[in-house]
Each structure stands twice: as structure tokens, then as C-alpha cells.
Enzyme design. Structure first.
Site, mmCIF file in Angstrom:
data_model
loop_
_atom_site.group_PDB
_atom_site.id
_atom_site.type_symbol
_atom_site.label_atom_id
_atom_site.label_comp_id
_atom_site.label_asym_id
_atom_site.label_seq_id
_atom_site.Cartn_x
_atom_site.Cartn_y
_atom_site.Cartn_z
ATOM 1 N N GLY A 43 0.853 -1.419 0.016
ATOM 2 C CA GLY A 43 -0.045 0.058 0.002
ATOM 3 C C GLY A 43 0.962 1.356 0.039
ATOM 4 N N SER B 87 1.498 3.357 -2.602
ATOM 5 C CA SER B 87 1.222 4.670 -3.313
ATOM 6 C C SER B 87 0.650 5.850 -2.717
ATOM 7 C CB SER B 87 0.418 3.899 -4.550
ATOM 8 O OG SER B 87 -0.728 3.648 -4.141
ATOM 9 N N ASN C 261 1.304 -2.388 5.572
ATOM 10 C CA ASN C 261 0.407 -0.982 5.779
ATOM 11 C C ASN C 261 -0.630 -1.011 4.940
ATOM 12 O OD1 ASN C 261 0.322 2.072 6.011
ATOM 13 N ND2 ASN C 261 0.290 1.554 3.715
ATOM 14 N N SER D 152 -4.028 0.221 14.535
ATOM 15 C CA SER D 152 -4.632 1.392 14.637
ATOM 16 C C SER D 152 -4.992 1.594 16.004
ATOM 17 C CB SER D 152 -5.738 1.331 13.409
ATOM 18 O OG SER D 152 -6.794 2.456 13.934
ATOM 19 N N TYR E 18 -13.031 -3.505 11.176
ATOM 20 C CA TYR E 18 -11.820 -2.683 11.161
ATOM 21 C C TYR E 18 -11.020 -2.797 12.425
ATOM 22 C CZ TYR E 18 -8.499 1.004 9.814
ATOM 23 O OH TYR E 18 -7.274 1.719 9.535
ATOM 24 N N ALA F 198 -11.414 -5.192 14.753
ATOM 25 C CA ALA F 198 -11.162 -6.617 14.752
ATOM 26 C C ALA F 198 -9.817 -6.734 14.180
ATOM 27 C CB ALA F 198 -12.396 -7.568 14.594
ATOM 28 N N ILE G 192 -5.359 10.172 11.225
ATOM 29 C CA ILE G 192 -4.234 10.747 10.229
ATOM 30 C C ILE G 192 -5.009 11.442 9.053
ATOM 31 C CG2 ILE G 192 -2.084 10.396 9.001
ATOM 32 C CD1 ILE G 192 -2.061 9.806 12.181
#
Length: 248
Positions: free
Chosen positions: A13, A15, A91, A143, A156, A158, A189
Site C-alpha cells: 500500500g 502509493s 501497511n 490502528s 476494522y 477486529a 491521520i
């Protein structure tokens, strides 16, 4: 400072957002950076150009991280081309929001496969060559909601909580081969994932952050690169919070 000179880093991830910021900072510090993207080829090409503009070496690779076979092939290709992989940054992630009672099976599976299963697949693929070279660093992006939970983000939360447990278990498994495994836990963020938040929701979020602002991808990238560096040589199994004090 070129303390990653000669090192090869794989960032999934890479980009956009935190992944892009991490890829650029690793390149700035001398690393050769292979990064993956899933659909936005233009953003990936822009990241590659940014790496090269700073004199760095980059490689963009299309990868659906939910495909475990593709993950293994990606890791193998990077190791074969460069001879070794020194750092893996898991990521890539997706957030599908919704209340549990209305949540669809396919959205649950997509979230867990992208955020958690991918880290397992890539770690499994990279662990063996790292064990042979008796060195390596793996960093997982979890997170704040994986630590504290969040209404409407059960899947998310979990997946990110699972990454914390995964990080600690694998750190114990691989430590004898001088492979360190850590996690970085960002708060809210300024990325594409938070760009769509309403002004009302943003105000409520900021009220819960002692530092009173959203973080930046560069601030998270700094934590990622620190954990990958020799300055963190005695740190493994740790979760480094980058959340402005939102959750302590």
C-alpha cells in the site's frame, strides 16, 4: 543520513498516505524500496517518480494483498531481484464501516483478508529468507481503534486488534534469528481514509485528541522508519502509538 544504504524494503500500500510517506522516507535514508499498489497506477507512478527524484531506487508492483498466493509471489520476486529483503512494512488496509447487525459477510471477509490475512501471508513468505540471513525487521500498521474499539467499525477494529496479537506472537517466534517484529498504531491521520469525514465528525474527533489536531503521514512514517532502524535494535513485540494522546 543514509543509514539504510544497501537495505531492501518492501512496503504494501505504498502509493498513498502512510505507505507513500514511509516509502519516501526509507528511500531518503538510502534504501531500495519496492512498494505495492492495488488499483491506482497513476498514484504509484507518482510515488516512484518522487523516490527517483530524490536519488532513491524504487520498484512499483501491483498486488491484491488479500490474495495469499500473490503475496508469496510478490515477496519471492523482490527477494530474487534484489538478493534479499531487510524490512517488510505491512501497511495496506481497507476500512468498510457499518453496524454489526447490518454488516455483510463479504465486507467482513474483505476487511479481515486485506488487513490481517495479508500480513500473515507476507510475513510467512518473508520469514524464511530473513531466517536464512539471520536478520530482518517486520512492521505492521495497526490502528488506535484496534486498541480501543470504535462504534461502526467492528470489522476494522477486529482486524487491527488481530494485528497486535499477531505482531507479539511472531516477535516471539522469530527473535532467536535476530528478526524484530513491531507495530505502529496511528490515531486519526490526514489521509484519503479520513478525507471524507464531515466537519461535525472532525470537530468531535479533535475534541478527543489532547494535541488537538490530526496527525500527518510523515509523522507515522517517522515511527515506522525508527522501528526499522538500528536505533531500535533492542525493541521487538512493541506497539508504538502515534495518536496525539487520543488513547494512552
Amino acid at each position: 543520513m543514509k543509514d539504510f544504504d544497501g537495505k531492501v524494503v518492501l512496503v504494501t500500500g505504498g502509493s498513498r498516505g502512510i505507505g507513500r510517506a514511509s516509502a519516501l522516507l526509507f528511500a531518503r535514508r538510502g534504501a531500495t524500496v519496492a512498494f505495492t499498489y492495488v488499483g491506482n497506477e497513476a498514484a504509484a507512478e507518482e510515488t516512484l517518480k518522487a523516490i527517483e527524484a530524490e536519488g532513491g531506487k524504487g520498484q512499483m508492483m501491483r498486488l491484491d494483498v488479500a490474495d495469499t498466493q500473490a503475496c508469496a509471489e510478490c515477496a519471492e520476486a523482490v527477494a530474487k531481484q534484489h538478493g534479499h529483503i531487510d524490512v517488510l512494512v505491512n501497511n495496506a488496509g481497507v476500512a468498510v464501516d457499518g453496524l454489526v447487525m447490518r454488516f455483510k459477510d463479504e465486507d467482513w471477509d474483505r476487511t479481515l483478508d486485506t488487513n490481517l490475512r495479508s500480513a500473515f501471508a507476507l510475513t510467512r513468505a518473508i520469514a524464511r529468507p530473513m531466517m536464512r540471513q539471520k536478520s530482518g525487521v517486520i512492521i505492521n500498521l495497526t490502528s488506535v481503534v484496534g486498541e480501543m474499539g470504535n462504534a461502526g467499525q467492528a470489522a476494522y477494529s477486529a482486524s487491527k486488534a488481530g494485528l497486535i496479537g499477531f505482531t507479539k506472537a511472531v516477535a516471539r517466534e522469530l527473535s532467536s534469528r535476530n528478526i524484530r517484529v513491531n507495530a505502529v498504531s496511528p490515531g486519526f491521520i490526514s489521509t484519503d481514509m479520513t478525507a471524507g469525514i464531515s466537519d461535525e465528525a472532525r470537530t468531535a474527533l479533535l475534541a478527543a485528541v489532547p494535541l488537538g489536531r490530526l496527525g500527518t503521514p510523515d509523522e507515522v512514517a517517522a515511527a515506522v522508519v525508527f522501528l526499522a532502524s538500528d536505533a531500535a535494535a533492542y525493541i521487538t513485540g512493541e506497539v508504538l502509538k502515534v495518536n496525539g494522546g487520543m488513547y494512552m
